[in-house]
Design a protein around this motif. Structure first.
Motif, PDB file in Angstrom:
ATOM      1  N   ILE A  67      62.095 -65.057  26.597  1.00 48.06           N
ATOM      2  CA  ILE A  67      60.929 -65.117  27.485  1.00 48.06           C
ATOM      3  C   ILE A  67      60.588 -63.734  28.021  1.00 48.06           C
ATOM      4  O   ILE A  67      59.440 -63.287  27.965  1.00 48.06           O
ATOM      5  N   PHE A  68      61.595 -63.016  28.541  1.00 48.70           N
ATOM      6  CA  PHE A  68      61.373 -61.701  29.128  1.00 48.70           C
ATOM      7  C   PHE A  68      60.875 -60.714  28.069  1.00 48.70           C
ATOM      8  O   PHE A  68      59.854 -60.035  28.262  1.00 48.70           O
ATOM      9  N   SER A  69      61.576 -60.627  26.934  1.00 44.14           N
ATOM     10  CA  SER A  69      61.183 -59.670  25.887  1.00 44.14           C
ATOM     11  C   SER A  69      59.862 -60.066  25.243  1.00 44.14           C
ATOM     12  O   SER A  69      59.090 -59.205  24.811  1.00 44.14           O
ATOM     13  N   GLY A  70      59.591 -61.388  25.191  1.00 40.57           N
ATOM     14  CA  GLY A  70      58.306 -61.835  24.652  1.00 40.57           C
ATOM     15  C   GLY A  70      57.144 -61.317  25.472  1.00 40.57           C
ATOM     16  O   GLY A  70      56.133 -60.844  24.930  1.00 40.57           O
ATOM     17  N   HIS A  71      57.274 -61.374  26.795  1.00 44.28           N
ATOM     18  CA  HIS A  71      56.213 -60.863  27.675  1.00 44.28           C
ATOM     19  C   HIS A  71      56.104 -59.334  27.600  1.00 44.28           C
ATOM     20  O   HIS A  71      54.990 -58.786  27.636  1.00 44.28           O
ATOM     21  N   ILE A  72      57.254 -58.662  27.483  1.00 41.27           N
ATOM     22  CA  ILE A  72      57.238 -57.200  27.340  1.00 41.27           C
ATOM     23  C   ILE A  72      56.521 -56.816  26.046  1.00 41.27           C
ATOM     24  O   ILE A  72      55.704 -55.885  26.017  1.00 41.27           O
ATOM     25  N   THR A  73      56.817 -57.540  24.959  1.00 43.81           N
ATOM     26  CA  THR A  73      56.214 -57.258  23.649  1.00 43.81           C
ATOM     27  C   THR A  73      54.702 -57.433  23.674  1.00 43.81           C
ATOM     28  O   THR A  73      53.964 -56.649  23.083  1.00 43.81           O
ATOM     29  N   THR A  74      54.243 -58.466  24.373  1.00 43.87           N
ATOM     30  CA  THR A  74      52.796 -58.753  24.421  1.00 43.87           C
ATOM     31  C   THR A  74      52.075 -58.001  25.537  1.00 43.87           C
ATOM     32  O   THR A  74      50.885 -58.216  25.774  1.00 43.87           O
ATOM     33  N   GLY A  75      52.796 -57.122  26.253  1.00 41.10           N
ATOM     34  CA  GLY A  75      52.172 -56.295  27.280  1.00 41.10           C
ATOM     35  C   GLY A  75      52.027 -56.949  28.641  1.00 41.10           C
ATOM     36  O   GLY A  75      51.396 -56.383  29.539  1.00 41.10           O
ATOM     37  N   GLU A  76      52.628 -58.136  28.827  1.00 42.77           N
ATOM     38  CA  GLU A  76      52.534 -58.833  30.117  1.00 42.77           C
ATOM     39  C   GLU A  76      53.737 -58.477  30.996  1.00 42.77           C
ATOM     40  O   GLU A  76      54.555 -59.331  31.331  1.00 42.77           O
ATOM     41  N   LYS A  77      53.815 -57.224  31.394  1.00 42.82           N
ATOM     42  CA  LYS A  77      54.989 -56.743  32.125  1.00 42.82           C
ATOM     43  C   LYS A  77      55.145 -57.405  33.496  1.00 42.82           C
ATOM     44  O   LYS A  77      56.246 -57.765  33.901  1.00 42.82           O
ATOM     45  N   GLU A  78      54.049 -57.538  34.212  1.00 43.36           N
ATOM     46  CA  GLU A  78      54.129 -58.126  35.553  1.00 43.36           C
ATOM     47  C   GLU A  78      54.651 -59.556  35.497  1.00 43.36           C
ATOM     48  O   GLU A  78      55.452 -59.975  36.338  1.00 43.36           O
ATOM     49  N   ARG A  79      54.205 -60.291  34.503  1.00 44.93           N
ATOM     50  CA  ARG A  79      54.688 -61.665  34.328  1.00 44.93           C
ATOM     51  C   ARG A  79      56.179 -61.672  34.010  1.00 44.93           C
ATOM     52  O   ARG A  79      56.929 -62.507  34.519  1.00 44.93           O
ATOM     53  N   ALA A  80      56.608 -60.726  33.175  1.00 41.65           N
ATOM     54  CA  ALA A  80      58.026 -60.616  32.827  1.00 41.65           C
ATOM     55  C   ALA A  80      58.857 -60.310  34.071  1.00 41.65           C
ATOM     56  O   ALA A  80      59.931 -60.901  34.281  1.00 41.65           O
ATOM     57  N   TYR A  81      58.364 -59.391  34.914  1.00 45.07           N
ATOM     58  CA  TYR A  81      59.118 -58.983  36.097  1.00 45.07           C
ATOM     59  C   TYR A  81      59.217 -60.125  37.118  1.00 45.07           C
ATOM     60  O   TYR A  81      60.265 -60.318  37.756  1.00 45.07           O
ATOM     61  N   LYS A  82      58.138 -60.876  37.284  1.00 46.81           N
ATOM     62  CA  LYS A  82      58.180 -62.011  38.212  1.00 46.81           C
ATOM     63  C   LYS A  82      59.162 -63.080  37.727  1.00 46.81           C
ATOM     64  O   LYS A  82      59.850 -63.708  38.536  1.00 46.81           O
ATOM     65  N   PHE A  83      59.199 -63.270  36.420  1.00 44.91           N
ATOM     66  CA  PHE A  83      60.155 -64.228  35.849  1.00 44.91           C
ATOM     67  C   PHE A  83      61.592 -63.769  36.128  1.00 44.91           C
ATOM     68  O   PHE A  83      62.447 -64.568  36.519  1.00 44.91           O
ATOM     69  N   TYR A 208      61.347 -51.925  36.115  1.00 43.55           N
ATOM     70  CA  TYR A 208      61.538 -53.172  36.867  1.00 43.55           C
ATOM     71  C   TYR A 208      62.201 -52.931  38.224  1.00 43.55           C
ATOM     72  O   TYR A 208      63.158 -52.179  38.336  1.00 43.55           O
ATOM     73  N   ARG A 209      61.674 -53.576  39.266  1.00 43.49           N
ATOM     74  CA  ARG A 209      62.267 -53.555  40.599  1.00 43.49           C
ATOM     75  C   ARG A 209      62.382 -55.001  41.100  1.00 43.49           C
ATOM     76  O   ARG A 209      61.380 -55.708  41.163  1.00 43.49           O
ATOM     77  N   TYR A 210      63.583 -55.372  41.457  1.00 39.41           N
ATOM     78  CA  TYR A 210      63.830 -56.760  41.879  1.00 39.41           C
ATOM     79  C   TYR A 210      63.206 -57.059  43.239  1.00 39.41           C
ATOM     80  O   TYR A 210      63.293 -56.265  44.171  1.00 39.41           O
ATOM     81  N   SER A 211      62.576 -58.229  43.317  1.00 37.38           N
ATOM     82  CA  SER A 211      62.040 -58.727  44.585  1.00 37.38           C
ATOM     83  C   SER A 211      62.423 -60.197  44.695  1.00 37.38           C
ATOM     84  O   SER A 211      62.047 -60.996  43.830  1.00 37.38           O
ATOM     85  N   PRO A 212      63.207 -60.586  45.723  1.00 34.96           N
ATOM     86  CA  PRO A 212      63.671 -61.983  45.826  1.00 34.96           C
ATOM     87  C   PRO A 212      62.512 -62.975  45.771  1.00 34.96           C
ATOM     88  O   PRO A 212      61.482 -62.775  46.407  1.00 34.96           O
ATOM     89  N   SER A 213      62.708 -64.043  45.008  1.00 33.58           N
ATOM     90  CA  SER A 213      61.662 -65.060  44.879  1.00 33.58           C
ATOM     91  C   SER A 213      62.304 -66.412  44.598  1.00 33.58           C
ATOM     92  O   SER A 213      63.103 -66.554  43.683  1.00 33.58           O
TER      93      SER A 213
END
Length: 518
Positions: A67-83, A208-213
């Motif tokens: 999931i994480f690398s899939g979003h990175i590959t498709t350019g959806e970095k913010e979505r990857a980081y929130k996940f 990437y910077r961690y933010s509790p969620s």
């Protein structure tokens, strides 16, 4: 594939060094404390949290990377980081709660091993209660490794066990006489926490910077929730296997748990150090091909990795069988470990060696399915392997005692790898394995010749003494190993095995060859 091969090579070297250091640390405390009931308890307390958490940890890794690398590959970095934020937060919360629950349930858990309740109950309680919180750091370790591997950062995840091994070695050398096995338990806990903590600085070097969620309603979490249960079933089957092996082993009269786990670590973890270095690099790549639906490259990469794994693991099997006595004597035959312990460990090692290729092939094919987001088939295979392992262990133990445990485990691993080969072909179509099969036959032939050469050399050297025991044992191990390895490489090269040719090509590129100017 050259960059992949280079990454695999570097990670393999790092992980092999890590495993060697881990073996050195276990050799230090094995010789210091011997095969005693206290060491049985230490080994059991170390394995139980690891076994219990392995299923959840593997599920985390196999869900995070695709999931994480899939979003990175498709350019959806913010979505990857929130996940990643949500996964890290959930991991901490769940493992903290689970660790607390296990600590409260420790008296109930000890009922599984009556011997430990009757012989040193207080140490058993202490050991388990100290070790259970390590699951929090296991969880973070799995997630952090997945994030770094998705960024193409493979070296630091491969280094994680080095600090923990050094802490145990320092304790064994300097403080073990003062604090004994109880202190070893605490030192091991401190060491294992570093496996997650040392990955924090390299993560900070990424974007990437961690933010509790704790927001649960999320598309990716829903996807993960669908993927996790089958993975948990498959990996729980592995955990049940290992837990059963430890509990069943503890019921034999001799102190066998410690030696069983030591040999298992020697064979399986040393072998899996190579396999994990391969899968750590190839898993994100396979996930990328799967995300792009590029099945041609997916199949090509998978067959190439299977060829590389068998090229290494088949001769490793032959080599371990040929020098198992010399290897065990070098590592632990000093201090309180005697020849009977060595002989016992050598039989265990031979039986674990039978399943080496099965262990490796299974790990690669599991990752192939996970990269396709198919967690169902590996889960079914895991359950089948569990049934085979437990059934055969109970049957074989009647005839060969405790040795039935490693033999059953090896047979179940070989069976599981064959089932996965069949399933992966049904999943993605023909892999064109004809050339792969021919290579395997060549590799097996070269490995048999290597085995005979190594056994012959070892027999000759057994009749010679080289002075000090450390020098003597080192020579008797490394000369046959080096000559045997050289013979294997030359035979496979002249038989035109592709991996041998690639290896020679990479070595030649590194050599400073001077060319004459015309």
């Amino acid at each position: 594939m050259k960059s992949v091969a280079k990454s695999i090579g570097i990670v393999t070297i790092i992980m092999l060094f890590s495993r060697v250091l881990s073996l050195i640390s276990s050799s230090f405390y094995a010789a210091k404390f011997g095969r005693t009931i206290d060491m049985e308890i230490y080994s059991y307390s170390l394995q139980v949290p690891l076994i219990i958490f392995t299923s959840l940890g593997t599920a985390l890794a196999t869900v995070v990377i695709p999931i994480f690398s899939g979003h990175i590959t498709t350019g959806e970095k913010e979505r990857a980081y929130k996940f990643a934020d949500k996964i890290i937060t959930l991991t901490v919360v769940l493992t903290l709660a689970f660790s607390a629950l296990c600590i409260l349930a420790t008296p109930l858990i000890t009922h599984l091993t009556p011997k430990f309740r009757s012989q040193n109950y207080e140490l058993t309680l202490f050991a388990l209660r100290v070790m259970f919180p390590i699951m929090i750091f296991y969880g973070l370790n799995y997630v952090f490794q997945g994030i770094l591997q998705s960024f193409g950062k493979f070296n630091m995840p491969a280094l994680v066990s080095i600090p923990s091994s050094l802490i145990v070695i320092i304790y064994s050398l300097l403080l073990s006489h003062q604090f004994g096995v109880k202190g070893l338990i605490v030192a091991t806990f401190i060491g294992l926490t570093t496996q997650a903590l040392i990955l924090i600085p390299p993560i900070f070097k990424t974007e990437y910077r961690y933010s509790p969620s704790l927001i649960i309603k999320d598309r990716d979490l829903m996807t993960a929730a669908k993927l996790v249960p089958p993975v948990l079933i498959g990996t729980s089957a592995y955990s049940v296997n290992m837990l059963f092996n430890n509990i069943f082993c503890s019921r034999f009269e001799d102190n066998t748990v410690f030696m069983m786990n030591w040999v298992q670590n020697l064979v399986l973890y040393a072998v899996l150090a190579f396999v994990y270095s391969v899968t750590a690099v190839i898993f994100p790549r396979l996930s990328m091909y799967a995300a792009k639906n590029d099945m041609v490259e997916f199949k090509s990469s998978l067959v190439k990795i299977l060829s590389s794994v068998t090229f290494i693991l088949i001769p490793v099997t032959a080599g371990f069988l040929a020098v198992r006595y010399q290897l065990i004597e070098l590592l632990i035959k000093w201090g309180k470990i005697n020849q009977d312990d060595v002989n016992f460990a050598a039989v265990l090692m031979a039986l674990y060696c039978i399943g080496i290729v099965g262990f490796g092939v299974k790990e690669v094919l599991d990752r192939a399915f996970y990269s396709l987001k198919d967690t169902k088939r590996p889960a079914i295979n895991g359950v089948i392997m569990m049934v085979i392992n437990i059934s055969l262990s109970l049957i074989l133990a009647r005839f060969i005692g405790v040795f039935g445990i490693p033999l059953a485990y090896s047979i179940s691993s070989l069976s599981g790898s064959l089932i996965l080969v069949f399933l992966v072909r049904r999943k993605i179509g023909d892999l064109k394995l004809k050339s792969f099969g021919i290579n395997v036959i060549k590799v097996m032939g070269a490995s048999i010749v290597m085995f005979l050469l190594v056994v012959g050399l070892s027999t000759l050297l057994d009749n010679v003494s080289f002075g000090l025991f450390l020098i003597d044992r080192s020579i008797k191990l490394f000369i046959p190993v080096l000559l045997g390895s050289a013979s294997y490489f030359l035979m496979t090269y002249f038989m035109k095995v592709e991996e041998a040719k690639d290896m020679l090509g990479r070595v030649m590129l590194k050599l400073p060859i001077k060319r004459k100017s015309i």
